[in-house]
Design a protein around this motif. Structure first.
Motif, short mmCIF file in Angstrom:
data_model
loop_
_atom_site.label_atom_id
_atom_site.label_comp_id
_atom_site.label_asym_id
_atom_site.label_seq_id
_atom_site.Cartn_x
_atom_site.Cartn_y
_atom_site.Cartn_z
N GLY A 1 0.79 -1.23 0.00
CA GLY A 1 0.00 0.00 0.00
C GLY A 1 0.82 1.27 0.00
N ILE A 2 2.14 1.18 -0.17
CA ILE A 2 2.99 2.37 -0.23
C ILE A 2 2.97 2.87 -1.67
CG2 ILE A 2 5.30 3.29 0.13
CD1 ILE A 2 5.79 1.09 2.15
N HIS A 3 2.17 3.90 -1.91
CA HIS A 3 2.03 4.48 -3.25
C HIS A 3 2.79 5.80 -3.27
CE1 HIS A 3 0.06 5.80 -6.99
NE2 HIS A 3 -0.13 6.95 -6.39
N ASN A 4 3.81 5.90 -4.11
CA ASN A 4 4.66 7.09 -4.09
C ASN A 4 4.92 7.69 -5.46
OD1 ASN A 4 6.56 5.21 -5.13
ND2 ASN A 4 7.24 4.72 -3.05
N TYR A 5 4.16 7.29 -6.47
CA TYR A 5 4.39 7.83 -7.81
C TYR A 5 3.09 7.78 -8.59
CZ TYR A 5 6.87 8.73 -12.20
OH TYR A 5 7.31 9.29 -13.37
N GLY A 6 2.78 8.87 -9.28
CA GLY A 6 1.57 8.91 -10.11
C GLY A 6 0.35 9.36 -9.33
#
Length: 695
Positions: free
Chosen positions: A172-177
């Motif tokens: 769940g680590i979303h860091n782009y887009g």
């Protein structure tokens, strides 16, 4: 409905012409055979009938092929239900486990894929960037996670296919887009959370803020944001290093847990080119990871600021308006000279000299005349005596003057030297008129008109602001003065004089920028690249007439920070830039050479390659994001220990195979068997005739 186990395809025949031509083909074949084989022959009647039949079939078939027959084949097949096993193959996943634990995680992923295949599902395995054939092929080395891109890619890749759903395995680590939470999906997402949601005791550099371009000899700020978890009340040391040497360091006391602390460093811009600065948090005891304690900043130091001189006959509001505009632009500095008032001589060199109502009736100082001969100029004439102005400027000549008009300005719609934001042009209707000289005029040297004079609401063909781009220097002339009124009026109506800044800011930038007259230029398209991106070299070669030429051999040398050199060779083309892939992170200097008109031309520069290490910043799993994705798509969330339930949830959808058909329409003449049949008919006929004593 076709019964798929028994009926796999359906074949039909079509022609480009009407089917009524088929009997005509048979008639032609029969007529040709009768004409050839009804006369007396040296063989028996049975042989004659055989030969007639062979010729009938051959001619009829050839005529039929002229009709362009097409074979329409419809194949029927079953499309199994498709399930996408989307795996977040970023580097943050293995960082959350020790090596033995992560081997078990990978084994469980393979087991999930096997379970789906055992359920008679077509399993596709997708990572952040690409698809995998087997779960064991997943590398977990992506340096950024774009969950939005994964889910949107699945939607596009399997549009109008038998897609049942997606099992998303991620921390769940979303860091782009873009954010994936509210993405509109046409399939359910069953998310499986993996990793640790409890923040570990750790220090990390959350972000660094700095200007990518600075000027040599200046100081510049670099701001470091430090995230703390578990070190409240302790002192932390942060260091800035360049080429391994300590440049600056500061200590900070961490007051709050799970908070960001900011430090500002003031550094000196010394060496021209791209320099790499390492920002390091000195590790503390008990940190869960020290990978995120280091970040790198790549900063380009350029030669110097643009220097602009405003020389005026006397103090004037125009001078103040232009001075404040120039000073608001980064990378420029301005000096003021007032004729008869300023005692010290301004120090050059200057990129642009702005002459406000100069030259007048008095002679200019020798040093100022010297600068007019060797640099770019902008003359603001006023309405006084213009005799000396005519002799000095290369743009416009005035005759029969002595009176003045109140005029406004209208942008020339055909002006192409630089562009003006059209959304701001309506503000010009509110500008008050300014004084301009009235009389005859002549444009010199094919000057470009930037602004036309407007009297009331009527536009004239008289130039208000004209520009000439010469071979050596640029020059502009504003016929009149009083542009300070425009800035004041716009500021009063709109708070900020955006149109004034746009018109005269771009004019000053254009005039102060010296054209590059080199015949050989090589530049990178950017000063910094990520390691996954190709480094692009834009190459320009010009002949003696300054026309672009191509197909020249270019020798390129790259030198890294360890003084290791790699040589490349390429040919410049009009359509593509030369690209180099796979460079390791670091600072590179390049030297390009080519032979032009018997001379060896050289171009050089520098650039940086940096690691896209977004996965090192935050290692705390975010299961709430996964829950939101599943809820919004009609799926469910499961912990990794409950991954079997995700497979069961997919099976509970009771996916069915779909009956699909694939239609192919091929010309019969493309079939090699047709040629073989024609050859066989001709061969048998010829052999039979020869065997019975005739040709």
């Amino acid at each position: 409905m076709y019964n798929l186990p028994t009926l796999l395809s359906k074949i039909s025949l079509q022609t480009e012409f009407s089917s009524w031509f088929i009997p005509l083909c048979l008639l032609i074949g029969a007529g040709y055979a009768l004409l050839l084989y009804t006369k007396n022959s040296p063989w028996s009647k049975s042989v004659n009938r055989l030969l007639g039949g062979l010729r009938f079939v051959l001619i009829s078939l050839m005529c039929f092929l002229i009709l362009g027959p097409l074979l329409n084949q419809i194949e029927f097949f079953e499309e199994k239900p498709i399930v996408v096993l989307a795996v977040d193959d970023s580097a943050s996943l293995p960082d959350s486990y020790d090596s033995l634990e992560f081997i078990n995680v990978k084994n469980q992923l393979a087991a999930i894929a096997d379970q789906l295949e055992d359920a008679n599902l077509d399993v596709r395995i997708r990572g952040v960037q690409n698809y995998y054939d087997e779960a064991s092929d997943i590398q977990f080395d992506q340096q950024a996670t774009n969950l939005h891109g994964i889910l949107k890619g699945v939607r596009q890749d399997f549009e109008q296919q038998n897609l049942v759903g997606t099992i998303l395995i991620s921390d769940g680590i979303h860091n782009y887009g873009s954010s994936p939470q509210f993405l509109n999906l046409n399939y359910p997402v069953f998310s499986v959370g993996i990793g640790d949601t409890i923040p570990a005791r750790d220090l990390s550099i959350k972000r660094i803020n700095y200007n990518k371009v600075v000027y040599q000899g200046n100081q510049f700020p670099l701001v470091v944001d430090i995230y703390n978890n578990g070190y409240v009340g302790e002192n932390v040391s942060v260091e800035i290093r360049k080429q391994g040497a300590l440049v600056s360091s500061q200590n900070v006391s961490l007051n709050g847990d799970q908070e960001v602390n900011s430090l500002e460093f003031i550094l000196d811009a010394e060496t021209i080119g791209v320099e790499a600065y390492s920002i390091v948090i000195v590790p503390k005891d008990g940190e869960s990871s020290t990978i995120n304690n280091t970040r790198r900043a790549f900063i380009e130091t350029v030669d110097s600021k643009q220097k602009i001189l405003i020389a005026a006959a006397s103090p004037h509001p125009d001078v103040k308006a232009l001075k404040s505009l120039i000073e608001s632009k980064e990378g420029t500095e301005v000096q003021i000279y007032l004729d008869g008032i300023t005692e010290t001589t301004p120090v050059g060199p200057f990129d642009l000299v702005i002459m406000h109502q100069l030259p007048g009736v008095t002679d200019l100082p020798a040093w100022l005349n010297s600068w007019l001969d060797k640099t770019n100029t902008w003359f603001i004439t006023g309405t006084g005596s213009l005799n000396t102005m005519n002799q000095t400027n290369p743009v416009i000549s005035y005759q029969s003057f002595g009176q003045s008009d109140l005029v406004g300005g209208n942008l020339n719609p055909n002006f192409e030297l630089f562009s003006i934001d059209e959304t701001l042009l309506s503000r010009g209707r509110d500008y008050p008129p300014i004084r301009a000289p009235y009389g005859q005029f002549t444009l010199k040297n094919n000057a470009n008109i930037f602004l036309y004079q407007k009297i009331g609401s009527v536009q004239t063909n008289r130039p208000l602001l004209s520009i000439y781009n010469g071979d050596e220097r640029k020059s502009a002339v504003l016929s009149g003065s009083g542009i300070w009124k425009w800035k004041l009026q716009e500021s009063g109506l709109y708070e900020t004089p955006e149109l004034f800044n746009e018109l005269f800011g771009k004019l000053i930038q254009y005039l102060a920028t010296k054209d590059d007259k080199r015949n050989f230029r090589v530049n990178t398209t950017d000063e910094s690249y990520f390691e996954s991106e190709p480094v692009e070299f834009n190459t320009e070669v010009y002949n003696e007439l300054f026309e672009k030429v191509y197909d020249y051999n270019i020798d390129l040398k790259l030198t890294n920070s360890d003084n290791e050199t790699v040589e490349y060779n390429y040919v410049n083309t009009p359509t593509e830039n030369y690209q180099i892939n796979g460079l390791a992170p670091g600072v590179y200097r390049y030297t390009a050479t080519t032979s032009l008109a018997g001379n060896r031309e050289v171009a050089s520069g520098s650039f940086a390659v940096q690691k896209l290490a977004l996965e090192d910043i935050d290692l705390t799993a975010n299961f709430q994001l996964l829950r939101n994705i599943s809820n919004n798509s009609g799926g469910q969330f499961f912990d990794f220990s409950q991954a079997d339930r995700a497979v069961n949830a997919v099976e509970a959808l009771n996916p069915k195979s779909l009956a699909r058909s694939n239609e192919r329409l091929n010309p019969i003449i493309h079939n090699p068997w047709i040629l073989l049949i024609l050859l066989a008919l001709l061969s048998v006929e010829w052999f039979t005739r020869k065997y019975h004593g005739s040709y």
